[in-house]
Scaffold this motif. Structure first.
Motif, PDB file in Angstrom:
ATOM      1  N   LEU A   1       0.842  -1.197   0.000  1.00  0.00           N
ATOM      2  CA  LEU A   1       0.000   0.000   0.000  1.00  0.00           C
ATOM      3  C   LEU A   1       0.883   1.256   0.000  1.00  0.00           C
ATOM      4  O   LEU A   1       0.640   2.210  -0.737  1.00  0.00           O
ATOM      5  N   GLN A   2       1.931   1.231   0.837  1.00  0.00           N
ATOM      6  CA  GLN A   2       2.824   2.386   0.898  1.00  0.00           C
ATOM      7  C   GLN A   2       3.551   2.579  -0.431  1.00  0.00           C
ATOM      8  O   GLN A   2       3.758   3.710  -0.866  1.00  0.00           O
TER       9      GLN A   2
ATOM     10  N   ALA B   1       1.174   4.198  -2.729  1.00  0.00           N
ATOM     11  CA  ALA B   1       0.984   5.605  -2.347  1.00  0.00           C
ATOM     12  C   ALA B   1       2.142   6.452  -2.874  1.00  0.00           C
ATOM     13  O   ALA B   1       1.925   7.522  -3.449  1.00  0.00           O
TER      14      ALA B   1
ATOM     15  N   ALA C   1       4.410  11.096   1.932  1.00  0.00           N
ATOM     16  CA  ALA C   1       5.294  11.494   3.034  1.00  0.00           C
ATOM     17  C   ALA C   1       4.505  12.210   4.121  1.00  0.00           C
ATOM     18  O   ALA C   1       4.697  11.981   5.314  1.00  0.00           O
ATOM     19  N   LEU C   2       3.565  13.089   3.698  1.00  0.00           N
ATOM     20  CA  LEU C   2       2.741  13.824   4.654  1.00  0.00           C
ATOM     21  C   LEU C   2       1.853  12.899   5.473  1.00  0.00           C
ATOM     22  O   LEU C   2       1.419  13.236   6.566  1.00  0.00           O
ATOM     23  N   CYS C   3       1.547  11.724   4.913  1.00  0.00           N
ATOM     24  CA  CYS C   3       0.728  10.758   5.641  1.00  0.00           C
ATOM     25  C   CYS C   3       1.583   9.898   6.561  1.00  0.00           C
ATOM     26  O   CYS C   3       1.067   8.979   7.211  1.00  0.00           O
ATOM     27  N   GLY C   4       2.883  10.153   6.583  1.00  0.00           N
ATOM     28  CA  GLY C   4       3.743   9.408   7.495  1.00  0.00           C
ATOM     29  C   GLY C   4       4.444   8.230   6.845  1.00  0.00           C
ATOM     30  O   GLY C   4       5.131   7.471   7.513  1.00  0.00           O
ATOM     31  N   VAL C   5       4.284   8.069   5.521  1.00  0.00           N
ATOM     32  CA  VAL C   5       5.004   6.998   4.835  1.00  0.00           C
ATOM     33  C   VAL C   5       6.485   7.383   4.771  1.00  0.00           C
ATOM     34  O   VAL C   5       6.814   8.507   4.418  1.00  0.00           O
TER      35      VAL C   5
ATOM     36  N   PRO D   1       7.979  14.621   8.264  1.00  0.00           N
ATOM     37  CA  PRO D   1       6.530  14.585   8.474  1.00  0.00           C
ATOM     38  C   PRO D   1       6.089  13.477   9.431  1.00  0.00           C
ATOM     39  O   PRO D   1       5.196  13.690  10.255  1.00  0.00           O
ATOM     40  N   ASP D   2       6.720  12.285   9.325  1.00  0.00           N
ATOM     41  CA  ASP D   2       6.267  11.196  10.191  1.00  0.00           C
ATOM     42  C   ASP D   2       6.582  11.480  11.662  1.00  0.00           C
ATOM     43  O   ASP D   2       5.850  11.051  12.551  1.00  0.00           O
TER      44      ASP D   2
ATOM     45  N   LEU E   1       3.794  13.734  12.759  1.00  0.00           N
ATOM     46  CA  LEU E   1       2.560  12.954  12.877  1.00  0.00           C
ATOM     47  C   LEU E   1       2.547  12.166  14.182  1.00  0.00           C
ATOM     48  O   LEU E   1       1.540  12.108  14.879  1.00  0.00           O
TER      49      LEU E   1
ATOM     50  N   LEU F   1      -6.293   4.482   4.608  1.00  0.00           N
ATOM     51  CA  LEU F   1      -5.353   3.566   5.252  1.00  0.00           C
ATOM     52  C   LEU F   1      -3.924   4.117   5.215  1.00  0.00           C
ATOM     53  O   LEU F   1      -3.165   3.959   6.172  1.00  0.00           O
ATOM     54  N   VAL F   2      -3.570   4.774   4.103  1.00  0.00           N
ATOM     55  CA  VAL F   2      -2.242   5.398   4.032  1.00  0.00           C
ATOM     56  C   VAL F   2      -2.138   6.476   5.113  1.00  0.00           C
ATOM     57  O   VAL F   2      -1.084   6.663   5.721  1.00  0.00           O
ATOM     58  N   GLY F   3      -3.253   7.161   5.369  1.00  0.00           N
ATOM     59  CA  GLY F   3      -3.267   8.181   6.414  1.00  0.00           C
ATOM     60  C   GLY F   3      -2.943   7.626   7.785  1.00  0.00           C
ATOM     61  O   GLY F   3      -2.532   8.365   8.684  1.00  0.00           O
TER      62      GLY F   3
ATOM     63  N   SER G   1      -0.581   5.447   8.337  1.00  0.00           N
ATOM     64  CA  SER G   1       0.742   4.806   8.193  1.00  0.00           C
ATOM     65  C   SER G   1       1.566   4.772   9.470  1.00  0.00           C
ATOM     66  O   SER G   1       2.379   3.878   9.664  1.00  0.00           O
ATOM     67  N   THR G   2       1.371   5.775  10.328  1.00  0.00           N
ATOM     68  CA  THR G   2       2.211   5.827  11.525  1.00  0.00           C
ATOM     69  C   THR G   2       1.637   4.974  12.661  1.00  0.00           C
ATOM     70  O   THR G   2       2.209   4.920  13.733  1.00  0.00           O
TER      71      THR G   2
ATOM     72  N   ARG H   1      -0.095   1.294  14.314  1.00  0.00           N
ATOM     73  CA  ARG H   1      -0.048  -0.156  14.185  1.00  0.00           C
ATOM     74  C   ARG H   1      -1.279  -0.828  14.810  1.00  0.00           C
ATOM     75  O   ARG H   1      -1.456  -2.027  14.691  1.00  0.00           O
TER      76      ARG H   1
END
Lengths: 299, 237
Positions: free
Chosen positions: A168-169, A172, A181-185, B72-73, B76, B100-102, B104-105, B107
């Protein structure tokens, strides 16, 4: 009819080879938006390594495993320590890094293993009478196997991309790296992983295809043509599309087999020219390819 | 009470061009703050800095902890999430995958599932279209998606960059009402950068006025609504 089918089978076989290398190009393009010209040479180095292991008594299927690991490592290291620092300064310079890797890896092979051709052991059984007969046409076992292997690789890759978190990442990052990156990936990690997977897959594909493509031996030039065919296939299907790599590779393989079979005045040696014409035509007529969303820019 | 976010003497910009010249802002928990300013005042640059996209000098503290990495992470995980200008839709992915990507940080699978259900109930339009490719959504729907996606990290502070940009007034009205509800129900603090100052002032409690990369005025939203010169300059009536 049987002649036609035989040609289609043979085209599907070489097409499957193109698909495997085209997939490697697509995985890299999806991550860093560049064609990795060194993809073939990366596979060549790992093939030499696997060959060297077989010379020391390893079974070829066993010898491919460290080759795949080496392929992953070279791909990942190339992204992290060569591509990334250069890309920060200038996107288009990444192509030059690819060319440098191309000549560097090829030179390294020659330096370590010499420039004479090696007999590379076949991973798949072959022989004059090992074939199925379908509607009067011959489908050789090794052809059937490589087509199956290609299908399994595509299926595995698709499941990985659609069903796992890392996949998924990766999707993305392929569609919008800034937003991912903004979503934390962790975009850097995704890029390194993409190059690694691509390197590993090309190592595996290389070992399969060396005995199947002319001249059938391992030499310093073994991958040149394959890379051109795979690039044409990837461009035709769309550089960022898995489906495109499959359709593009098979279409190119079957198309070339039919052209060479029926238009004999062109001659087999013109295959490369046909591939280059395909590349040119795609870039002019439809830069995104059949299924792609992104076009190749700044080349 | 510790502030949720304290940015102190921030200097930041792009390449050689400095945009923020020693700017300081504070945001308390559960607060709604709006940043007003003309084009080029540095509003988006401020949000880019606070979301970990731009290197800076000065200090940023979140819940008293100093931010040492520009990523960014990292922001977040500290609870600061950005709704980017232009929505940043992952166009080739489905609505569900965008959300779901939102996350990402995170678990915690169960928590993520809970949040999905929650934001689908707040934005029923997204629920109806959850398997649709996000690039085919309308502008308003993509903005809902951008907000919901940013909320999937469970932020304590939501940074909103020009939420109203390019959308019909009635849709903007709805989005602001939703933002206000989110603030009231989950206590998520909001920092709004907004062209539509009038609407933003309605839901904000405090205002910073930015001019050429510096805070030139700050105060309660009420003060600003009643200030004639501000009204003339930023509200247009």
């Amino acid at each position: 009819m049987d002649i036609f089918l035989t040609r289609v089978f043979s085209g599907t076989t070489s097409g499957s080879v193109y698909v495997l290398i085209a997939l490697c190009l697509v995985i890299v393009f999806r991550s860093t938006s560049t064609i990795n010209f060194a993809q073939g040479e990366l596979a060549l180095l790992t093939c030499y390594f696997s060959w060297w292991l077989t010379e020391h008594g390893w079974n070829i299927w066993l010898a491919v495993v460290p080759g795949v690991v080496l392929g992953f490592a070279i791909g990942a290291i190339a992204e992290r320590w060569l591509v990334r620092p250069v890309r920060k300064r200038d996107e288009s310079a990444v192509l030059i890094v690819g060319l440098a890797l191309f000549t560097g890896l090829n030179g390294l092979d020659g330096w370590i293993w010499g420039s004479d051709d090696k007999v590379f052991p076949r991973m798949l059984p072959s022989g004059g009478d090992s074939y199925f007969t379908i509607l009067g046409a011959r489908l050789y076992y090794d052809s059937a196997l490589i087509i199956t292997i290609m299908a399994v690789v595509v299926l595995a890759l698709t499941i990985f991309l659609t069903k796992t978190n890392v996949g998924l990442q990766m999707r993305a990052v392929a569609t919008n790296p800034t937003s991912a990156a903004l979503c934390g990936v962790s975009v850097g990690r995704v890029l390194t992983l993409s190059w690694g997977i691509s390197g590993a897959l090309s190592a595996f594909a290389g070992a399969l295809l060396i005995p199947m493509v002319p001249p059938g031996q391992l030499g310093l030039g073994s991958m040149f043509d394959v890379l051109i065919f795979a690039t044409a296939a990837a461009l035709l299907g769309g550089l960022d599309s898995i489906k495109g790599a499959v359709v593009g590779g098979l279409a190119l393989g079957i198309g070339l087999a039919l052209v060479n079979g029926y238009l004999t005045f062109i001659g087999g040696s013109m295959s490369l020219t046909v591939a280059l014409l395909v590349i040119l035509a795609v870039l002019v007529v439809r830069p995104t390819g059949l299924f792609g969303a992104r076009r190749l820019e700044r080349v | 009470m510790t502030a949720l976010l304290e940015a102190d003497s921030i200097v930041a910009g792009y390449g050689g061009a400095t945009v923020l010249h020693g700017l300081s802002v504070t945001i308390d928990p559960h607060e709604v703050v709006v940043v007003l300013g003309a084009n080029g005042a540095g509003k988006s640059t401020l949000l880019a800095t606070l979301s970990g996209q731009l290197p800076f000098t000065g200090s940023i503290r979140v819940n008293g902890e100093t931010v040492s990495k520009v990523r960014p992470d990292v922001m977040l995980r500290k609870g600061v999430s950005l709704v980017p200008q232009g929505r940043g839709t992952l166009t080739a992915l489905s609505v569900m995958d965008n959300l779901l990507v939102g996350a990402s940080t995170r678990r915690d699978k169960a928590g993520i599932q809970q949040d999905l259900e929650r934001w689908f109930s707040v934005f029923p339009r997204l629920d109806e279209r959850k398997d649709q490719v996000a690039g085919t959504l309308s502008g308003g729907e993509q903005q809902m998606l951008a907000i919901a996606r940013a909320l999937m990290s469970r932020p304590e502070l939501l940074l909103c960059d020009e939420v109203s940009l390019g959308l019909a007034p009635v849709i903007v009205q709805g989005l602001f009402e939703t933002l206000r509800e989110i603030n009231q129900e989950s206590g998520t603090a909001l920092l709004l950068v907004e062209q539509n100052a009038e609407l933003a002032l309605e839901i904000a409690s405090r205002v910073y006025l930015l001019e050429v990369g510096e805070v030139t005025a700050s105060g309660s939203a009420e003060q600003f609504r009643n200030d004639d010169s501000i009204r003339a300059a930023y509200l247009g009536y």
